[in-house]
Design a protein around this motif. Structure first.
Motif, PDB file in Angstrom:
ATOM      1  N   GLU A 139       0.845  -1.201   0.000  1.00  0.00           N
ATOM      2  CA  GLU A 139       0.000   0.000   0.000  1.00  0.00           C
ATOM      3  C   GLU A 139       0.876   1.244   0.000  1.00  0.00           C
ATOM      4  O   GLU A 139       1.814   1.373   0.797  1.00  0.00           O
ATOM      5  N   VAL A 140       0.580   2.168  -0.913  1.00  0.00           N
ATOM      6  CA  VAL A 140       1.312   3.434  -0.963  1.00  0.00           C
ATOM      7  C   VAL A 140       0.572   4.419  -0.071  1.00  0.00           C
ATOM      8  O   VAL A 140      -0.501   4.918  -0.431  1.00  0.00           O
ATOM      9  N   GLU A 141       1.128   4.684   1.102  1.00  0.00           N
ATOM     10  CA  GLU A 141       0.407   5.471   2.100  1.00  0.00           C
ATOM     11  C   GLU A 141       0.878   6.925   2.175  1.00  0.00           C
ATOM     12  O   GLU A 141       0.385   7.681   3.012  1.00  0.00           O
ATOM     13  N   ASP A 142       1.793   7.312   1.299  1.00  0.00           N
ATOM     14  CA  ASP A 142       2.271   8.694   1.322  1.00  0.00           C
ATOM     15  C   ASP A 142       1.898   9.450   0.053  1.00  0.00           C
ATOM     16  O   ASP A 142       2.623  10.348  -0.388  1.00  0.00           O
ATOM     17  N   TRP A 167      -0.984   8.884 -13.186  1.00  0.00           N
ATOM     18  CA  TRP A 167      -1.985   9.688 -12.476  1.00  0.00           C
ATOM     19  C   TRP A 167      -1.814   9.642 -10.959  1.00  0.00           C
ATOM     20  O   TRP A 167      -2.258  10.558 -10.260  1.00  0.00           O
ATOM     21  N   LEU A 168      -1.191   8.606 -10.442  1.00  0.00           N
ATOM     22  CA  LEU A 168      -0.757   8.562  -9.053  1.00  0.00           C
ATOM     23  C   LEU A 168       0.724   8.196  -9.040  1.00  0.00           C
ATOM     24  O   LEU A 168       1.168   7.373  -9.846  1.00  0.00           O
ATOM     25  N   PRO A 169       1.512   8.796  -8.134  1.00  0.00           N
ATOM     26  CA  PRO A 169       2.961   8.541  -8.149  1.00  0.00           C
ATOM     27  C   PRO A 169       3.316   7.157  -7.629  1.00  0.00           C
ATOM     28  O   PRO A 169       2.729   6.653  -6.674  1.00  0.00           O
ATOM     29  N   GLN A 170       4.300   6.543  -8.268  1.00  0.00           N
ATOM     30  CA  GLN A 170       4.793   5.227  -7.877  1.00  0.00           C
ATOM     31  C   GLN A 170       6.017   5.384  -6.974  1.00  0.00           C
ATOM     32  O   GLN A 170       6.858   6.257  -7.203  1.00  0.00           O
ATOM     33  N   PRO A 171       6.157   4.537  -5.970  1.00  0.00           N
ATOM     34  CA  PRO A 171       7.352   4.608  -5.112  1.00  0.00           C
ATOM     35  C   PRO A 171       8.601   4.198  -5.892  1.00  0.00           C
ATOM     36  O   PRO A 171       8.586   3.213  -6.643  1.00  0.00           O
ATOM     37  N   ALA A 172       9.701   4.927  -5.695  1.00  0.00           N
ATOM     38  CA  ALA A 172      10.954   4.559  -6.337  1.00  0.00           C
ATOM     39  C   ALA A 172      11.408   3.172  -5.907  1.00  0.00           C
ATOM     40  O   ALA A 172      12.083   2.460  -6.667  1.00  0.00           O
ATOM     41  N   GLU A 173      11.002   2.763  -4.684  1.00  0.00           N
ATOM     42  CA  GLU A 173      11.409   1.458  -4.153  1.00  0.00           C
ATOM     43  C   GLU A 173      10.798   0.287  -4.925  1.00  0.00           C
ATOM     44  O   GLU A 173      11.208  -0.870  -4.724  1.00  0.00           O
ATOM     45  N   TRP A 174       9.831   0.566  -5.792  1.00  0.00           N
ATOM     46  CA  TRP A 174       9.233  -0.515  -6.571  1.00  0.00           C
ATOM     47  C   TRP A 174      10.142  -1.025  -7.693  1.00  0.00           C
ATOM     48  O   TRP A 174       9.761  -1.924  -8.451  1.00  0.00           O
ATOM     49  N   LYS A 175      11.356  -0.477  -7.817  1.00  0.00           N
ATOM     50  CA  LYS A 175      12.241  -0.918  -8.895  1.00  0.00           C
ATOM     51  C   LYS A 175      12.556  -2.407  -8.803  1.00  0.00           C
ATOM     52  O   LYS A 175      12.864  -3.052  -9.820  1.00  0.00           O
ATOM     53  N   ASP A 176      12.504  -2.962  -7.597  1.00  0.00           N
ATOM     54  CA  ASP A 176      12.741  -4.401  -7.436  1.00  0.00           C
ATOM     55  C   ASP A 176      11.463  -5.223  -7.549  1.00  0.00           C
ATOM     56  O   ASP A 176      11.513  -6.460  -7.450  1.00  0.00           O
ATOM     57  N   ARG A 177      10.323  -4.550  -7.750  1.00  0.00           N
ATOM     58  CA  ARG A 177       9.047  -5.254  -7.829  1.00  0.00           C
ATOM     59  C   ARG A 177       8.448  -5.227  -9.228  1.00  0.00           C
ATOM     60  O   ARG A 177       7.285  -5.599  -9.410  1.00  0.00           O
ATOM     61  N   ARG A 234     -14.345  12.728   2.492  1.00  0.00           N
ATOM     62  CA  ARG A 234     -15.532  12.624   3.338  1.00  0.00           C
ATOM     63  C   ARG A 234     -15.287  11.883   4.641  1.00  0.00           C
ATOM     64  O   ARG A 234     -16.017  12.092   5.618  1.00  0.00           O
ATOM     65  N   SER A 235     -14.268  11.005   4.675  1.00  0.00           N
ATOM     66  CA  SER A 235     -14.080  10.197   5.877  1.00  0.00           C
ATOM     67  C   SER A 235     -12.648  10.176   6.393  1.00  0.00           C
ATOM     68  O   SER A 235     -12.406   9.708   7.506  1.00  0.00           O
ATOM     69  N   GLY A 236     -11.695  10.655   5.584  1.00  0.00           N
ATOM     70  CA  GLY A 236     -10.299  10.572   5.978  1.00  0.00           C
ATOM     71  C   GLY A 236      -9.681   9.214   5.707  1.00  0.00           C
ATOM     72  O   GLY A 236      -8.509   8.982   6.009  1.00  0.00           O
ATOM     73  N   HIS A 237     -10.464   8.283   5.129  1.00  0.00           N
ATOM     74  CA  HIS A 237      -9.976   6.954   4.778  1.00  0.00           C
ATOM     75  C   HIS A 237      -9.902   6.881   3.257  1.00  0.00           C
ATOM     76  O   HIS A 237     -10.927   6.925   2.579  1.00  0.00           O
ATOM     77  N   GLY A 238      -8.693   6.775   2.723  1.00  0.00           N
ATOM     78  CA  GLY A 238      -8.545   6.786   1.280  1.00  0.00           C
ATOM     79  C   GLY A 238      -8.241   5.434   0.695  1.00  0.00           C
ATOM     80  O   GLY A 238      -7.744   4.538   1.373  1.00  0.00           O
ATOM     81  N   ARG A 239      -8.540   5.279  -0.617  1.00  0.00           N
ATOM     82  CA  ARG A 239      -8.284   4.036  -1.328  1.00  0.00           C
ATOM     83  C   ARG A 239      -7.277   4.216  -2.454  1.00  0.00           C
ATOM     84  O   ARG A 239      -6.995   3.282  -3.194  1.00  0.00           O
ATOM     85  N   ASP A 240      -6.719   5.420  -2.584  1.00  0.00           N
ATOM     86  CA  ASP A 240      -5.763   5.652  -3.662  1.00  0.00           C
ATOM     87  C   ASP A 240      -4.509   4.798  -3.508  1.00  0.00           C
ATOM     88  O   ASP A 240      -3.886   4.420  -4.497  1.00  0.00           O
ATOM     89  N   GLY A 241      -4.139   4.476  -2.275  1.00  0.00           N
ATOM     90  CA  GLY A 241      -2.885   3.768  -2.041  1.00  0.00           C
ATOM     91  C   GLY A 241      -2.819   2.378  -2.617  1.00  0.00           C
ATOM     92  O   GLY A 241      -1.721   1.854  -2.853  1.00  0.00           O
TER      93      GLY A 241
END
Length: 564
Positions: free
Chosen positions: A385-388, A434-444, A401-408
């Motif tokens: 999950e991308v939480e940042d 459209w959403l940023p990918q973590p740089a750490e995903w290079k191994d995934r 509306r709730s502070g709980h997101g699903r974008d991650g």
């Protein structure tokens, strides 16, 4: 796709969920599309899945990522064209992959022609009967008709303005204001969706996934929600008439067309009602998705699930992640490994290494259980999950509306390369994803994991290949086997055993002829903690009571469900 006695494909299929805007971008605009999906079909074929379920790809203002539909018979230009979708269906079929499309029957977009006509025509517009328009309470009708709470949090009534500029009636939306609820008491609504089903079945689609399937019918009296009365808008008995009608349509087409419900209900007997022989073919098992990484809890969940499905003869389904929930690599690395929307949270400390180890074991557990299994795009890569995600880039209406997101859990997939966009978009693309990918995903990335025998991707490929080859896997029965505390052990077919060690110490393997697959290296003849193994066994150990004889129990509420 092994099934017992050549039963229908959906009873034992492995179904891969594609979230179109995040799977692959073919035109370089930073958003996934049908061209991108078509270019990556070979990845799905090599993975070994049986069917693809596509989240909505219809024309939409995208107030809720496409679950606010303006036309179920076309494709949003963001994703391509209807002709491209038809070509995709054909190309998937050529690879032996079936297609499931998402239908959203509880609500439509506020830009839908019906709703626009309801607004433009004022209080006497006949189109208002297709929705839930009501006068407000109090002097001047300034108070909303009920105190119901939206599934996204906040109010679920919005007041309209009459064509002459005066304040008007209110309309119901169990989700976002841009998603007015349809009135399923009206025959025009029922006829419309029956025609939508025929439209897609005529184009060769093999199944329909039904969004928010338990919410369609409302109590016309609109009573308030109370603890001592049934919900006025969840799981009303009249909803089953709708699905009986849909089943007759599906059964009228060749090739075992399937209806698959998104049904979030705490009462397992009520849940099973949707799976009676003349209604839906299967439904999602959210209890399993939200279950703790705990042997006793998982065994109860498996027993209760199989027991609930047995009276109606329906196959169970097993789901670890989807486009609405925290990815299980992240969940399984937390002190609290459960999930519910009522307690969805971000920023809780997570051990991603531990979560990945457990996710590997969970994959073998899931794929060995009886029934159908779902794989959410990216879980075969071990994505977390991308939480940042920066607040200014978030697009999920639930977040506001709730502070709980699903974008991650919706961040675009990494395919190749050492830096974003990881070949999600073609070289030289004009836009970033459209959403940023973590740089750490290079191994995934898919490329980084291909041919790496220790990777999550190769584990899934191996497991799906064995599942397809093993006659005991997929649809059918299972038998629990005696095992130490903290260990799940069960048999499938005459000579297949799955063991999962959820305890704190290694445990010895039972007698076996061969080790077919393990989620990580074993310690000689010991099964390490947080590890699963598939074994070929010659003489099966004495079995306990078959799982399907377990007594069903009522599960705790899973919290409010999203619109998908």
């Amino acid at each position: 796709m092994p099934t017992a006695d050549n039963s229908p494909w959906w009873r034992g299929a492995v179904i891969y969920q594609v979230y179109p805007r995040s799977f692959a971008d073919g035109n370089g605009d930073g958003i996934g599309d049908i061209a991108g999906i078509r270019s990556r079909l070979d990845h799905l074929s090599a993975l070994g899945i049986d069917a693809i379920w596509f989240s909505p790809w219809y024309p939409s203002p995208m107030a809720d990522a496409g679950y606010d539909v303006t036309d179920h018979r076309d494709i949003d230009p963001m994703f391509g064209s209807l002709a491209e979708a038809e070509a995709l269906i054909d190309e998937a079929h050529e690879r032996g992959i079936r297609i499931i499309v998402d239908v959203v029957p509880n609500h439509c977009s506020d830009a839908h022609p019906w709703f626009q006509a309801a607004l433009a025509g004022g209080p006497d517009a006949p189109e208002r009967e297709l929705f839930w328009f009501r006068p407000g309470r109090g002097p001047g009708g300034d108070q909303r008709p009920t105190d119901w709470v939206s599934q996204f949090g906040g109010d679920c009534w919005t007041r309209t303005t009459n064509p002459d500029g005066t304040p008007g009636d209110w309309y119901l939306h169990l989700f976002a204001p841009e998603q007015p609820d349809l009135n399923w008491d009206h025959p025009r609504v029922r006829a419309e969706f029956e025609d939508i089903l025929r439209f897609w079945f005529d184009r060769g689609v093999d199944g329909i996934r039904i969004d928010s399937a338990a919410l369609l019918v409302k109590d016309p009296a609109l009573p308030e929600v109370t603890d001592d009365a049934p919900s006025p808008f969840v799981d009303l008995d009249a909803v089953h008439d709708i699905y009986r009608s849909w089943r007759r349509i599906a059964d009228g087409y060749p090739g075992d067309r399937a209806l698959i419900g998104e049904v979030w209900l705490p009462d397992r007997e009520r849940f099973a009602n949707y799976l009676r022989p003349d209604e839906l073919h299967s439904a999602f098992n959210f209890d399993f998705l939200g279950c703790a990484w705990d042997a006793a809890a998982l065994r109860r969940c498996v027993d209760d699930t199989i027991a609930a499905h047995a009276p109606v003869g329906a196959p169970a389904t097993w789901v670890l992640s989807n486009h609405d929930v925290t990815r299980h690599v992240t969940r399984y690395g937390r002190a609290d490994t459960t999930f519910s929307f009522a307690s969805k949270r971000e920023g809780v400390p997570t051990d991603l290494e531990l979560g990945t180890v457990r996710a590997r074991a969970a994959a073998l557990l899931t794929l060995a259980l009886p029934g159908a299994a779902y794989v959410y795009q990216g879980e075969e890569l071990g994505l977390w999950e991308v939480e940042d995600v920066p607040p200014e880039l978030r697009q999920d209406p639930m977040w506001a509306r709730s502070g709980h997101g699903r974008d991650g859990c919706r961040v675009p997939l990494p395919w190749a390369g050492d830096a974003p966009p990881f070949a999600f978009s073609p070289d030289g693309a004009a836009r970033v994803p459209w959403l940023p990918q973590p740089a750490e995903w290079k191994d995934r990335t898919v490329r980084a994991q291909t041919d790496d025998p220790h990777s999550m991707l190769e584990l899934y490929r191996a497991a799906l290949g064995l599942r397809r080859a093993e006659p005991g896997l997929g649809d059918g029965e299972m038998r629990w086997l005696a095992a130490p505390d903290g260990v799940l052990a069960f048999a499938r077919g005459p000579a297949f055993t799955c063991l999962v060690n959820l305890g704190a110490a290694p445990v010895p393997l039972p007698p076996h002829e061969a080790r077919l697959l393990a989620s990580r290296p074993l310690e000689g003849d010991l099964l390490p903690p947080d590890t699963a193994v598939w074994l070929r066994t010659a003489d099966m150990p004495p079995a306990e009571v078959p799982a399907e004889r377990a007594r069903p129990a009522e599960a705790p509420p899973a919290g409010p469900a999203p619109a998908a």
